[in-house]
Design an enzyme around this catalytic site. Structure first.
Site, mmCIF file in Angstrom:
data_model
loop_
_atom_site.group_PDB
_atom_site.id
_atom_site.type_symbol
_atom_site.label_atom_id
_atom_site.label_comp_id
_atom_site.label_asym_id
_atom_site.label_seq_id
_atom_site.Cartn_x
_atom_site.Cartn_y
_atom_site.Cartn_z
ATOM 1 N N CYS A 182 0.852 -1.195 0.000
ATOM 2 C CA CYS A 182 0.000 0.000 0.000
ATOM 3 C C CYS A 182 0.889 1.248 0.000
ATOM 4 O O CYS A 182 2.024 1.214 0.465
ATOM 5 C CB CYS A 182 -0.875 -0.048 1.254
ATOM 6 S SG CYS A 182 -1.912 1.385 1.543
ATOM 7 N N HIS A 183 0.369 2.365 -0.499
ATOM 8 C CA HIS A 183 1.124 3.615 -0.489
ATOM 9 C C HIS A 183 1.591 4.003 0.911
ATOM 10 O O HIS A 183 2.635 4.612 1.079
ATOM 11 C CB HIS A 183 0.266 4.753 -1.065
ATOM 12 C CG HIS A 183 0.459 4.949 -2.529
ATOM 13 N ND1 HIS A 183 -0.421 4.473 -3.466
ATOM 14 C CD2 HIS A 183 1.457 5.542 -3.216
ATOM 15 C CE1 HIS A 183 0.021 4.775 -4.671
ATOM 16 N NE2 HIS A 183 1.157 5.423 -4.551
ATOM 17 N N THR A 184 0.794 3.652 1.896
ATOM 18 C CA THR A 184 1.142 4.041 3.267
ATOM 19 C C THR A 184 2.462 3.398 3.704
ATOM 20 O O THR A 184 3.235 3.992 4.451
ATOM 21 C CB THR A 184 -0.009 3.673 4.221
ATOM 22 O OG1 THR A 184 -1.188 4.294 3.715
ATOM 23 C CG2 THR A 184 0.241 4.173 5.619
ATOM 24 N N HIS A 222 0.380 -3.944 6.104
ATOM 25 C CA HIS A 222 -0.810 -3.770 6.945
ATOM 26 C C HIS A 222 -2.093 -4.132 6.208
ATOM 27 O O HIS A 222 -3.176 -3.812 6.688
ATOM 28 C CB HIS A 222 -0.883 -2.324 7.433
ATOM 29 C CG HIS A 222 -0.973 -1.340 6.308
ATOM 30 N ND1 HIS A 222 0.127 -0.854 5.658
ATOM 31 C CD2 HIS A 222 -2.039 -0.802 5.688
ATOM 32 C CE1 HIS A 222 -0.258 -0.047 4.691
ATOM 33 N NE2 HIS A 222 -1.581 -0.001 4.683
ATOM 34 N N GLU A 223 -1.981 -4.803 5.060
ATOM 35 C CA GLU A 223 -3.172 -5.077 4.236
ATOM 36 C C GLU A 223 -3.231 -6.588 4.049
ATOM 37 O O GLU A 223 -2.933 -7.111 2.984
ATOM 38 C CB GLU A 223 -2.952 -4.354 2.895
ATOM 39 C CG GLU A 223 -4.179 -4.052 2.123
ATOM 40 C CD GLU A 223 -3.863 -3.195 0.893
ATOM 41 O OE1 GLU A 223 -4.054 -1.974 0.956
ATOM 42 O OE2 GLU A 223 -3.440 -3.747 -0.118
ATOM 43 N N CYS A 282 -12.385 0.757 20.513
ATOM 44 C CA CYS A 282 -12.117 0.499 21.932
ATOM 45 C C CYS A 282 -13.399 0.325 22.734
ATOM 46 O O CYS A 282 -13.401 -0.311 23.773
ATOM 47 C CB CYS A 282 -11.303 1.655 22.502
ATOM 48 S SG CYS A 282 -12.226 3.211 22.638
ATOM 49 N N CYS A 318 -14.019 5.243 24.072
ATOM 50 C CA CYS A 318 -13.614 6.632 23.782
ATOM 51 C C CYS A 318 -14.867 7.476 23.519
ATOM 52 O O CYS A 318 -15.980 6.959 23.419
ATOM 53 C CB CYS A 318 -12.658 6.690 22.581
ATOM 54 S SG CYS A 318 -13.475 6.457 20.983
ATOM 55 N N CYS A 378 -16.774 6.188 20.359
ATOM 56 C CA CYS A 378 -17.462 4.909 20.581
ATOM 57 C C CYS A 378 -18.683 5.115 21.482
ATOM 58 O O CYS A 378 -19.752 4.554 21.231
ATOM 59 C CB CYS A 378 -16.508 3.898 21.211
ATOM 60 S SG CYS A 378 -15.290 3.238 20.055
ATOM 61 N N CYS A 392 -13.549 5.706 16.009
ATOM 62 C CA CYS A 392 -12.838 5.443 17.277
ATOM 63 C C CYS A 392 -11.490 6.150 17.327
ATOM 64 O O CYS A 392 -10.698 6.084 16.383
ATOM 65 C CB CYS A 392 -12.624 3.939 17.470
ATOM 66 S SG CYS A 392 -11.699 3.558 18.975
ATOM 67 N N ARG A 428 -7.480 -0.330 19.135
ATOM 68 C CA ARG A 428 -6.605 -1.222 19.917
ATOM 69 C C ARG A 428 -5.487 -1.846 19.083
ATOM 70 O O ARG A 428 -5.679 -2.159 17.909
ATOM 71 C CB ARG A 428 -7.455 -2.345 20.500
ATOM 72 C CG ARG A 428 -8.463 -1.815 21.471
ATOM 73 C CD ARG A 428 -8.754 -2.867 22.497
ATOM 74 N NE ARG A 428 -9.953 -2.479 23.230
ATOM 75 C CZ ARG A 428 -10.806 -3.355 23.704
ATOM 76 N NH1 ARG A 428 -10.630 -4.647 23.501
ATOM 77 N NH2 ARG A 428 -11.845 -2.938 24.394
ATOM 78 N N CYS A 471 -7.255 -2.737 3.878
ATOM 79 C CA CYS A 471 -6.862 -1.318 3.829
ATOM 80 C C CYS A 471 -7.405 -0.607 2.594
ATOM 81 O O CYS A 471 -8.506 -0.084 2.613
ATOM 82 C CB CYS A 471 -5.358 -1.150 3.938
ATOM 83 S SG CYS A 471 -4.881 0.589 4.008
ATOM 84 N N ARG A 480 -2.349 -3.449 -7.299
ATOM 85 C CA ARG A 480 -1.780 -3.969 -6.070
ATOM 86 C C ARG A 480 -0.788 -5.098 -6.369
ATOM 87 O O ARG A 480 -1.108 -6.028 -7.108
ATOM 88 C CB ARG A 480 -2.865 -4.559 -5.145
ATOM 89 C CG ARG A 480 -3.552 -3.534 -4.272
ATOM 90 C CD ARG A 480 -2.564 -2.975 -3.260
ATOM 91 N NE ARG A 480 -3.169 -2.102 -2.282
ATOM 92 C CZ ARG A 480 -3.325 -0.773 -2.407
ATOM 93 N NH1 ARG A 480 -2.973 -0.167 -3.503
ATOM 94 N NH2 ARG A 480 -3.847 -0.075 -1.420
#
Ligand SMILES: [Zn+2]
Ligand SMILES: [Zn+2]
Length: 361
Positions: free
Chosen positions: A42-44, A63-64, A93, A96, A99, A107, A111, A162, A356
């Site tokens: 991913c670009h991130t 992360h994907e 969570c 917060c 939430c 959120c 977590r 993602c 991708r």
């Protein structure tokens, strides 16, 4: 006990990423150890490597992802070993202020695992968006692991974690696209094309894809665009108005993250329409708009974080739609690669050659 596995590390700002041996602890209370099967680039991840997100090097990227739960710690009730899961970087969570207002998709205290994964010398790793899945095993808060139908191919399923979720959600959740709407999507990479697929799923009547690259516009047609505009050759705003009876679209989705394209989205929508910004701008960018136009056009200007998704609600649903043949996740997988090819994949992404690249294990 810690598990020694291979992972992709960004060690310093701008430096090429490297595969290293990392140590992943066994899960503690509320945590799950997940054996990764596939993880999209991913670009991130590239933004982390460039130091554009935080300076907390070294990062464990990725992360994907999808995978199989290997072990769970005490007090875990949502998954058991053997479950097929997609990892989410939003795990509400429940306590917060957002939430508590009944809006868990905003959120503010999502977590993550409490324990750190480390280099072999004990240096703690910062896991990309609290996941770190360019690794054979990763440690997450168990609630980040969202169980979905195991009939899904891991390469396709992971993408819902993602970028594809961001695009689908920008159209369906944030933009509220519904039956008969007209929609324009500016920027037709992975996220933009997912927004087009989302608009189609939601029943949009007219879906206009805008990009400067004809190859991306071809992809857009395959995902459901009814019209395409190459904005290098044509004034995109005028062309969108021409295609909508002179009015503009009900929902304009900006999937680039630049002031110029945001301005196009702003002027390409009809009165009382919605603009959704899902492209990620960089810190120095600014935008200037006539305030009277902001007022006079009514409607709403929205930003979409992660497609305003609620992973436990949306991931299993999109996987089911994919298994029913109603959402073509496979088409987003341009290529599958091995863990040592992530750096090459960044360059392909920068050149716009792929929707991708997906690491498979
Ligand atoms: Zn919360
Ligand atoms: Zn991402």
């Amino acid at each position: 006990m810690a598990n020694a596995v291979k992972g992709v590390i960004a060690g310093a700002k701008g430096a090429p990423v490297r595969v290293e041996t990392i140590l992943v602890p066994d899960p503690g209370p509320g945590e799950a150890l997940v054996r990764i099967q596939a993880c999209g680039v991913c670009h991130t991840d590239l933004h982390y490597r460039e130091g554009a997100i935080t300076n907390d090097f070294p990062f464990l990227l990725g992360h994907e992802a999808s995978g199989i739960v290997e072990k769970v710690g005490p007090n875990v009730t949502n998954v058991v070993p053997g479950d097929f899961v997609i990892l989410a970087w939003r795990a509400p969570c429940g306590t917060c202020r957002s939430c508590l207002r009944g809006r868990p998709w905003y959120c503010f205290a999502s977590r993550n695992a409490q324990q750190k994964m480390t280099r072999q010398d004990g240096t703690p790793l910062s896991a990309a968006i609290g996941i770190g899945a360019f690794a054979e095993l990763t440690l997450v808060a168990a609630v980040q692991a969202v169980k979905v139908n195991p009939a899904a191919r891991p390469e396709a399923a992971g993408l819902v974690g993602c970028g594809i979720m961001a695009g689908l959600g920008a159209a369906i959740n944030t933009g509220g696209v519904s039956r008969g709407d007209s929609v324009a999507v500016i920027g037709c990479g992975g996220v933009g094309n997912a927004a087009i697929a989302g608009a189609k799923l939601a029943g949009a009547h007219t879906i206009i894809a805008v990009d400067v690259d004809d190859r991306k516009l071809e992809w857009a047609k395959q995902f459901g665009a009814t019209h395409t505009i190459n904005s290098r050759q044509t004034d995109a705003v005028q062309a969108i108005r021409d295609l909508t009876g002179g009015n503009g679209v009900n929902v304009a989705i900006e999937a680039v993250g630049k002031p110029e394209t945001y301005t196009q989205a702003f002027y390409a929508r009809d009165h009382a329409g919605t603009v959704v910004l899902v492209g990620v701008p960089s810190p120095e960018m600014k935008i200037e708009l006539p305030l009277l136009e902001v007022f006079g056009r009514g409607g709403s200007l929205k930003a979409s974080w992660y497609g305003d998704c609620l992973p436990t609600r949306d991931f299993p649903m999109f996987i089911d739609l994919y298994l029913q043949g109603r959402l073509d996740l496979e088409r987003f997988v341009s290529e599958t690669i091995t863990l040592d090819k992530v750096e090459d994949a960044f360059h392909k992404m920068e050149r716009g050659e792929v929707l991708r690249s997906v690491v498979v294990f």
